[in-house]
Design a protein around this motif. Structure first.
Motif, short mmCIF file in Angstrom:
data_model
loop_
_atom_site.label_atom_id
_atom_site.label_comp_id
_atom_site.label_asym_id
_atom_site.label_seq_id
_atom_site.Cartn_x
_atom_site.Cartn_y
_atom_site.Cartn_z
N VAL A 1 70.15 112.69 8.73
CA VAL A 1 69.74 111.30 8.67
C VAL A 1 69.25 110.88 10.04
N ASP A 2 68.00 110.45 10.10
CA ASP A 2 67.44 109.89 11.32
C ASP A 2 67.68 108.39 11.32
N ASP A 3 68.05 107.86 12.48
CA ASP A 3 68.18 106.41 12.60
C ASP A 3 67.56 105.95 13.91
N GLY A 4 67.52 104.66 14.10
CA GLY A 4 66.90 104.08 15.28
C GLY A 4 67.80 104.01 16.49
N GLY A 5 68.95 104.65 16.43
CA GLY A 5 69.88 104.63 17.55
C GLY A 5 70.94 103.55 17.39
N ALA A 6 71.98 103.69 18.17
CA ALA A 6 73.13 102.79 18.07
C ALA A 6 72.72 101.33 18.26
N THR A 7 73.32 100.47 17.48
CA THR A 7 73.13 99.04 17.61
C THR A 7 74.31 98.47 18.39
N PRO A 8 74.11 97.46 19.22
CA PRO A 8 75.21 96.94 20.03
C PRO A 8 76.27 96.20 19.22
N PRO B 1 63.79 111.05 21.41
CA PRO B 1 63.09 110.10 22.29
C PRO B 1 63.09 108.69 21.70
N GLY B 2 63.09 107.72 22.56
CA GLY B 2 63.06 106.33 22.12
C GLY B 2 64.40 105.81 21.64
N GLY B 3 65.47 106.54 21.91
CA GLY B 3 66.80 106.09 21.49
C GLY B 3 67.17 106.46 20.07
N HIS B 4 66.30 107.12 19.35
CA HIS B 4 66.59 107.51 17.97
C HIS B 4 67.59 108.67 17.95
N THR B 5 68.30 108.79 16.84
CA THR B 5 69.32 109.83 16.70
C THR B 5 69.19 110.48 15.33
N THR B 6 69.42 111.79 15.27
CA THR B 6 69.53 112.51 14.00
C THR B 6 70.97 113.00 13.88
N HIS B 7 71.64 112.54 12.84
CA HIS B 7 72.99 113.02 12.51
C HIS B 7 72.82 114.02 11.37
N TRP B 8 73.45 115.18 11.50
CA TRP B 8 73.23 116.24 10.53
C TRP B 8 74.53 116.93 10.16
N ALA B 9 74.48 117.59 9.01
CA ALA B 9 75.61 118.41 8.54
C ALA B 9 75.04 119.54 7.69
N THR B 10 75.71 120.66 7.72
CA THR B 10 75.35 121.77 6.83
C THR B 10 76.50 122.01 5.85
N VAL B 11 76.13 122.31 4.61
CA VAL B 11 77.11 122.57 3.56
C VAL B 11 76.84 123.99 3.05
N ASN B 12 77.89 124.77 2.93
CA ASN B 12 77.80 126.13 2.40
C ASN B 12 77.57 126.04 0.90
N MET B 13 76.50 126.65 0.42
CA MET B 13 76.13 126.58 -0.99
C MET B 13 76.77 127.68 -1.82
N ALA C 1 74.66 105.32 9.31
CA ALA C 1 73.40 104.87 9.89
C ALA C 1 73.18 103.38 9.62
N ILE C 2 73.53 102.93 8.44
CA ILE C 2 73.36 101.51 8.10
C ILE C 2 74.35 100.65 8.89
N ALA C 3 75.59 101.12 9.02
CA ALA C 3 76.63 100.33 9.67
C ALA C 3 76.53 100.32 11.19
N HIS C 4 76.08 101.41 11.78
CA HIS C 4 76.18 101.54 13.23
C HIS C 4 74.85 101.71 13.96
N ALA C 5 73.74 101.76 13.25
CA ALA C 5 72.47 102.06 13.90
C ALA C 5 71.39 101.08 13.46
N SER C 6 70.31 101.11 14.20
CA SER C 6 69.13 100.30 13.89
C SER C 6 68.20 101.10 12.99
N PRO C 7 67.30 100.40 12.29
CA PRO C 7 66.26 101.11 11.53
C PRO C 7 65.35 101.88 12.49
N PRO C 8 64.58 102.81 12.00
CA PRO C 8 64.40 103.23 10.61
C PRO C 8 65.53 104.14 10.14
#
Length: 154
Positions: A99-106, A140-152, A75-82
């Motif tokens: 992790v929610d981010d502000g969407g891809a940065t150019p 909406p607004g170009g934001h993205t949520t990247h997610w993963a599930t881990v077996n506990m 998210a820090i390397a490839h996306a905009s805030p928040p």
């Protein structure tokens, strides 16, 4: 995670080294992080505190922390805030990391732009290898949520 009460706090308001573990341990956890490389270590620190407070199996720590690190780093390397980290346990045997981010940065952000080709590009492969499932949801607004599930279950 919508409709679920959350423990929500802004990491910007606290220095993670001085924050007590109990401030960030209730699940589900929603935490706003600064959009800078130092947020990765803060996210790991707070995730570890939540895992300890929830009495999660110690042998899962490395897996969960690596998934958190990769999602936040991407998210820090490839996306905009928040940048917002979510931890939730929808079932007894599943931890959901998002992790929610502000969407891809150019253009690559800051420190990432200075990396050579062999220094990046493995994050999604690591997540795929460690997580039970993973994906992305366009918001909406170009934001993205990247997610993963881990077996506990160990």
């Amino acid at each position: 995670m919508a409709g679920t009460p959350t423990a929500c706090s802004s990491y910007r308001q606290h220095n993670h080294a001085s924050a007590t573990a109990t401030e960030y341990t209730a699940l589900p956890l929603t935490l706003a992080l600064p959009h800078r490389p130092q947020a990765v270590s803060g996210a790991r620190h707070l995730t570890r505190a939540a895992m300890i407070a929830q009495d999660f199996a110690e042998d899962l720590e490395d897996t969960v922390l690596l998934v958190v690190s990769e999602l936040v780093t991407n998210a820090i390397a490839h996306a905009s805030p928040p940048l917002v980290l979510h931890l939730d346990q929808p079932t007894d045997d599943t931890l959901r990391i998002a992790v929610d981010d502000g969407g891809a940065t150019p253009h690559p952000n800051g420190w990432h732009a200075s990396c050579t080709e062999d220094e990046h590009g493995r994050g999604i492969s690591l997540i795929a290898a460690l997580a039970e499932q993973h994906g992305a949801i366009q918001r909406p607004g170009g934001h993205t949520t990247h997610w993963a599930t881990v077996n506990m279950q160990t």
